[in-house]
Write a protein that holds these residues in place. Sequence first.
Motif, PDB file in Angstrom:
ATOM      1  N   PRO A   1      77.777  29.353  22.090  1.00  0.00           N
ATOM      2  CA  PRO A   1      76.846  28.871  21.067  1.00  0.00           C
ATOM      3  C   PRO A   1      75.694  29.842  20.824  1.00  0.00           C
ATOM      4  O   PRO A   1      75.035  30.299  21.761  1.00  0.00           O
ATOM      5  N   SER A   2      75.473  30.158  19.557  1.00  0.00           N
ATOM      6  CA  SER A   2      74.413  31.103  19.221  1.00  0.00           C
ATOM      7  C   SER A   2      74.022  30.936  17.761  1.00  0.00           C
ATOM      8  O   SER A   2      74.886  30.897  16.876  1.00  0.00           O
TER       9      SER A   2
ATOM     10  N   ALA B   1      79.452  26.074  17.226  1.00  0.00           N
ATOM     11  CA  ALA B   1      78.805  24.850  16.736  1.00  0.00           C
ATOM     12  C   ALA B   1      79.404  23.606  17.374  1.00  0.00           C
ATOM     13  O   ALA B   1      80.579  23.573  17.765  1.00  0.00           O
ATOM     14  N   ALA B   2      78.580  22.580  17.471  1.00  0.00           N
ATOM     15  CA  ALA B   2      79.021  21.259  17.929  1.00  0.00           C
ATOM     16  C   ALA B   2      78.870  20.290  16.773  1.00  0.00           C
ATOM     17  O   ALA B   2      77.987  20.451  15.921  1.00  0.00           O
ATOM     18  N   ALA B   3      79.730  19.275  16.729  1.00  0.00           N
ATOM     19  CA  ALA B   3      79.671  18.277  15.659  1.00  0.00           C
ATOM     20  C   ALA B   3      78.907  17.051  16.139  1.00  0.00           C
ATOM     21  O   ALA B   3      79.117  16.578  17.259  1.00  0.00           O
ATOM     22  N   LEU B   4      78.002  16.563  15.287  1.00  0.00           N
ATOM     23  CA  LEU B   4      77.392  15.264  15.547  1.00  0.00           C
ATOM     24  C   LEU B   4      78.435  14.221  15.169  1.00  0.00           C
ATOM     25  O   LEU B   4      78.902  14.195  14.027  1.00  0.00           O
TER      26      LEU B   4
ATOM     27  N   LEU C   1      70.471  21.323  18.853  1.00  0.00           N
ATOM     28  CA  LEU C   1      70.004  20.460  17.762  1.00  0.00           C
ATOM     29  C   LEU C   1      70.768  19.139  17.744  1.00  0.00           C
ATOM     30  O   LEU C   1      70.173  18.075  17.541  1.00  0.00           O
ATOM     31  N   VAL C   2      72.070  19.194  17.945  1.00  0.00           N
ATOM     32  CA  VAL C   2      72.866  17.966  17.959  1.00  0.00           C
ATOM     33  C   VAL C   2      72.366  17.032  19.059  1.00  0.00           C
ATOM     34  O   VAL C   2      72.210  15.818  18.844  1.00  0.00           O
TER      35      VAL C   2
ATOM     36  N   VAL D   1      71.791  28.384  10.256  1.00  0.00           N
ATOM     37  CA  VAL D   1      72.018  28.790  11.647  1.00  0.00           C
ATOM     38  C   VAL D   1      72.135  27.596  12.594  1.00  0.00           C
ATOM     39  O   VAL D   1      72.098  27.755  13.810  1.00  0.00           O
ATOM     40  N   GLY D   2      72.258  26.391  12.038  1.00  0.00           N
ATOM     41  CA  GLY D   2      72.483  25.211  12.873  1.00  0.00           C
ATOM     42  C   GLY D   2      71.258  24.676  13.562  1.00  0.00           C
ATOM     43  O   GLY D   2      71.386  23.942  14.552  1.00  0.00           O
TER      44      GLY D   2
END
Length: 376
Positions: free
Chosen positions: A88-89, A102-105, A128-129, A170-171
């Motif tokens: 993750p970056s 990325a991770a999914a909410l 953030l998630v 950028v997430g």
Amino acid sequence: MRLLSLCGASALWGMPVVLLAPILASAFAPILAQDASLAAKRPAVAETKVASSDTTKKALVHGKAAKPAGPPAKELFGAVKTPAVLVPSAIGFYARGCLAGAAALPSDGVAWQVMRLSRNRNWGHPALVALVEKLAIDARESDGWPGLLVGDISQPRGGPMASGHASHQVGLDADIWLTPMPDRTLTAQEREDLSATSMLAEDQVSVDRRVFTDAHLRLLKRAASYPSVERIFVHPAIKQALCEATAHDGERHWLNKVRAYWGHYDHFHVRIACPRGSGTCEAQPPLPSDDGCGSELTRWLARVKPKPPAPQPTTPKVAQVKKPELTLNQLPLECRRVLAKAPGGVAIPAPTAAPTKAPPPAPPAKGSQTSGTTPQ
């Protein structure tokens, strides 16, 4: 000027100009020839090139920067449906970058529901998630907020979007609706059709007290309380309501993070700082140390105040020049790897320079034979 100086010299020397001119011309001829030779060797502005960043090269053509080459980056990132399986970056800046790992909410949680599922924008940096999930649970347990309706976060691999946002690349940005979550699970169609509720009164510079409540204040204060949250964007009218409601509070430092901005009258925008492990993430300049309730808010309220209709112009409007779309060449070089990463990656064009005029074809060598056709 030279003629006047010659005339002055002739008067001093007592020699007529007609006789003096040929002598001076002969003396200065070598110097003038040398100046002309040097001028011919100087490169023209149109032939120079400058580097504007590590990832972008701009060629000067007639003294102006050439347009970015390559397809719009939003087309490439919008075509990807899955994340890049990488560490993750957050790569680059909030409005010019991409996202690895990325991770999914989840579309449904114990205290949240994701809206506009068809957009596939519920992806973010894992930090953030996790924060959105924590905010949803904390606000429900401690602040009397029924649950979050979550709008756009980012695309599976970040990058520019086809519509709606300049940032969210950028997430590290998330839109949270100011509409409380209902006490039932919304259908997929309802999540497409339902609109967020505006908090504005008819004057557009104050909130409607029938819809904006103390619960909204507690939710925003909760979001600002987390150390990783760097900024929260709201409409100037909402910022004004927060300033007025907390005018006599001793604890107002959280207002520093809540800043007035365009739009954001039916949702608030949470932005977190660059997380650990994101070495190429570009941080924003630090915020001013004030609470944002003074002159800055006054200026914003003046900007969003409805203006009287302008008189019809007597002269034709000048056509607006459309801003060029961001291309892959203008994003960090690492974004190419993110886009191409399998599974689910896309084929991407090779890096391209600004287009230049092709040189004329070389003449055929003596004795060679040509077919009379143009090379393809």
